[in-house]
Write a protein that holds these residues in place. Structure first.
Motif, short mmCIF file in Angstrom:
data_model
loop_
_atom_site.label_atom_id
_atom_site.label_comp_id
_atom_site.label_asym_id
_atom_site.label_seq_id
_atom_site.Cartn_x
_atom_site.Cartn_y
_atom_site.Cartn_z
N PHE A 72 -67.04 14.61 0.09
CA PHE A 72 -67.72 14.07 -1.10
C PHE A 72 -66.81 14.12 -2.28
CE2 PHE A 72 -70.96 15.90 1.77
CZ PHE A 72 -71.88 15.00 1.53
N THR A 76 -68.50 12.34 -8.71
CA THR A 76 -69.48 11.64 -8.51
C THR A 76 -70.49 12.25 -7.63
OG1 THR A 76 -68.68 10.24 -6.88
CG2 THR A 76 -68.08 9.65 -9.17
N GLN A 78 -70.57 11.18 -4.53
CA GLN A 78 -70.84 10.29 -3.44
C GLN A 78 -70.16 10.83 -2.25
OE1 GLN A 78 -72.67 7.30 -3.59
NE2 GLN A 78 -73.33 8.22 -5.62
N ARG A 86 -76.03 10.08 1.64
CA ARG A 86 -76.51 10.53 0.44
C ARG A 86 -75.58 11.22 -0.71
NH1 ARG A 86 -80.79 13.82 1.36
NH2 ARG A 86 -80.01 14.29 3.14
N PRO A 87 -75.39 10.99 -1.83
CA PRO A 87 -74.68 11.84 -2.70
C PRO A 87 -75.26 13.17 -3.01
CG PRO A 87 -75.93 10.22 -3.88
CD PRO A 87 -76.39 9.90 -2.57
N THR A 108 -74.16 11.67 -12.45
CA THR A 108 -73.46 10.99 -11.49
C THR A 108 -72.22 10.41 -12.31
OG1 THR A 108 -74.75 8.96 -12.22
CG2 THR A 108 -75.51 10.02 -10.18
#
Length: 110
Positions: A72, A76, A78, A86-87, A108
């Motif tokens: 990740f 962000t 992400q 999914r973030p 974000t």
């Protein structure tokens, strides 16, 4: 003292470069990461398998989930690799007078 909504988490000196650490902030599990002399705060639960990201490995601006290897972006939230799609939430951080403060309203990007 940082702006409204920020909560004290720990002393800056308690963080070690590249070593994620779990904290509870306003009842939420938060992973703090010091990398490149910057502090990042990311939700401490992988969006794929619900395990602690603070038990994973840091590489530059990423944290890797120890269970299935999803990485990740610390800026962000992400996911950069599968199986996560999914973030995870990331939180604003301020360092002031040797203290680290986080605002646990998700954001974000930077």
């Amino acid at each position: 003292m940082p702006g409204s909504g920020y909560t004290y988490v720990c002393e800056f000196d308690a963080l070690k470069e590249g070593a994620p650490q779990r904290f509870e902030v306003e009842g939420l599990p938060v992973c703090l990461v010091l990398t490149g002399q910057r502090v990042f705060a990311i939700h401490d639960v992988c969006s794929h398998s619900a395990v602690s990201l603070s038990e994973g490995e840091v590489d530059g601006l990423t944290v890797e989930c120890w269970l299935h290897g999803s990485r990740f972006d610390l800026r962000t939230g992400q996911p950069l690799d599968r199986p996560a799609t999914r973030p995870v939430p990331v939180y604003p951080v301020e360092v002031e007078d040797g203290g680290v403060y986080a605002h646990v309203v998700p954001r974000t990007g930077q």
